[in-house]
Design a protein around this motif. Structure first.
Motif, PDB file in Angstrom:
ATOM      1  N   GLU A   1      -5.377  -5.750  -3.525  1.00 20.34           N
ATOM      2  CA  GLU A   1      -4.967  -6.672  -2.471  1.00 20.34           C
ATOM      3  C   GLU A   1      -5.609  -8.032  -2.708  1.00 20.34           C
TER       4      GLU A   1
ATOM      5  N   LYS B   1      -0.558   4.382  -2.199  1.00 21.60           N
ATOM      6  CA  LYS B   1      -1.667   5.141  -1.612  1.00 21.60           C
ATOM      7  C   LYS B   1      -1.199   6.025  -0.467  1.00 21.60           C
TER       8      LYS B   1
ATOM      9  N   GLY C   1       0.792  -1.223   0.000  1.00 23.60           N
ATOM     10  CA  GLY C   1       0.000   0.000   0.000  1.00 23.60           C
ATOM     11  C   GLY C   1       0.821   1.268   0.000  1.00 23.60           C
TER      12      GLY C   1
ATOM     13  N   THR D   1       0.435   3.031   5.806  1.00 22.78           N
ATOM     14  CA  THR D   1      -0.347   2.274   4.835  1.00 22.78           C
ATOM     15  C   THR D   1      -1.333   1.388   5.589  1.00 22.78           C
ATOM     16  N   SER D   2      -2.130   0.652   4.831  1.00 21.46           N
ATOM     17  CA  SER D   2      -3.108  -0.244   5.450  1.00 21.46           C
ATOM     18  C   SER D   2      -2.442  -1.371   6.220  1.00 21.46           C
ATOM     19  N   GLN D   3      -1.129  -1.574   5.995  1.00 22.11           N
ATOM     20  CA  GLN D   3      -0.427  -2.685   6.638  1.00 22.11           C
ATOM     21  C   GLN D   3       0.548  -2.244   7.729  1.00 22.11           C
TER      22      GLN D   3
END
Length: 239
Positions: A132, A56, A53, A83-85
């Motif tokens: 994803e 983004k 990610g 990020t999302s992670q």
């Protein structure tokens, strides 16, 4: 154990998996030097952290000049990339990959992992690249095609061809993909990997099949066999 994208791409390159030309950079000056060495008008400045990610989160930028490389490298190095992670705290970017830009016609996904439920390896592909894979699995699982590999066997050419056709590839694209998939399996087995993911795997406008990303995890219990891989460890990413 995980490694960075640029390190994974070096393993790919050595095994015959096509990847864009690029150089790691640990400073703005090294980023500019990398741009000069590439001799390309357009490059990609990519943050190197152990998380997806990045685009983004602002960690991937396209640069069309030396000046833009300098600005983006200065902005990204040292930033806390969220990020999302990564979680809300993000991860501090301490290194970059400066890479030639690719002219993309299609984005796809390819991955290899151990399927612990039946003690086999599974090679997965999907036409839904750049998304994803967990989201694809949850929402459109039929778009993930799998080939299973017995523990003491190798990926067969006919399996690689099935995967290529599942990606709706044609002509020379199939030949390139088959070679890439067989080479990916070689990396997976040779280095005792627990996971390999390329997201996206792309078809270029000249029908090449290129790994635009490289995510590799290794079996910690087998690291003693690979001192060269142990040297790639970034302890700052594991804190």
């Amino acid at each position: 154990m995980k490694i960075h994208e640029y390190q994974g791409k070096e393993l790919f390159r050595n095994a015959g998996v096509p990847v864009p030309d690029g150089y790691p950079a640990f400073s703005v000056a090294e980023a500019i030097d990398a741009f000069k060495k590439l001799r390309k008008q357009t490059v990609v400045v990519k943050a190197q952290i152990h998380a997806g990610g990045r685009g983004k989160g602002g960690g991937i930028k396209i640069a069309n000049s030396r000046e833009e490389v300098q600005v983006y490298a200065d902005n990204i190095l040292g930033m806390d990339l969220i990020t999302s992670q990564t979680g809300p705290e993000g991860k501090c970017v301490q290194r970059l990959l400066i890479e030639e830009a690719s002219y993309i016609a299609r984005e796809m996904y390819a991955g290899i992992v151990l399927d612990r439920s039946n003690s086999k390896f599974v090679f997965m592909v999907s036409t839904e690249g750049g998304v994803e894979i967990e989201k694809v699995a949850a929402e459109t699982p039929e778009k993930i095609v799998k080939e299973w590999i017995e523990p003491n066997e190798n990926l067969k050419t006919n399996q690689a061809r099935k995967l290529a056709f599942a990606l709706e590839l044609t002509g020379t694209q199939v030949k390139h993909a088959v070679k890439t998939f067989l080479s990916l399996w070689k990396v997976f087995k040779e280095y005792d990997c627990s996971l390999i993911e390329i997201n996206p795997l792309v078809v270029t406008k000249t029908d090449e099949v290129i790994a635009l990303d490289a995510k590799i995890n290794f079996d910690d219990n087998a690291l003693f066999r690979h001192p060269d891989i142990q040297e790639m460890r970034d302890l700052s990413e594991e804190e």
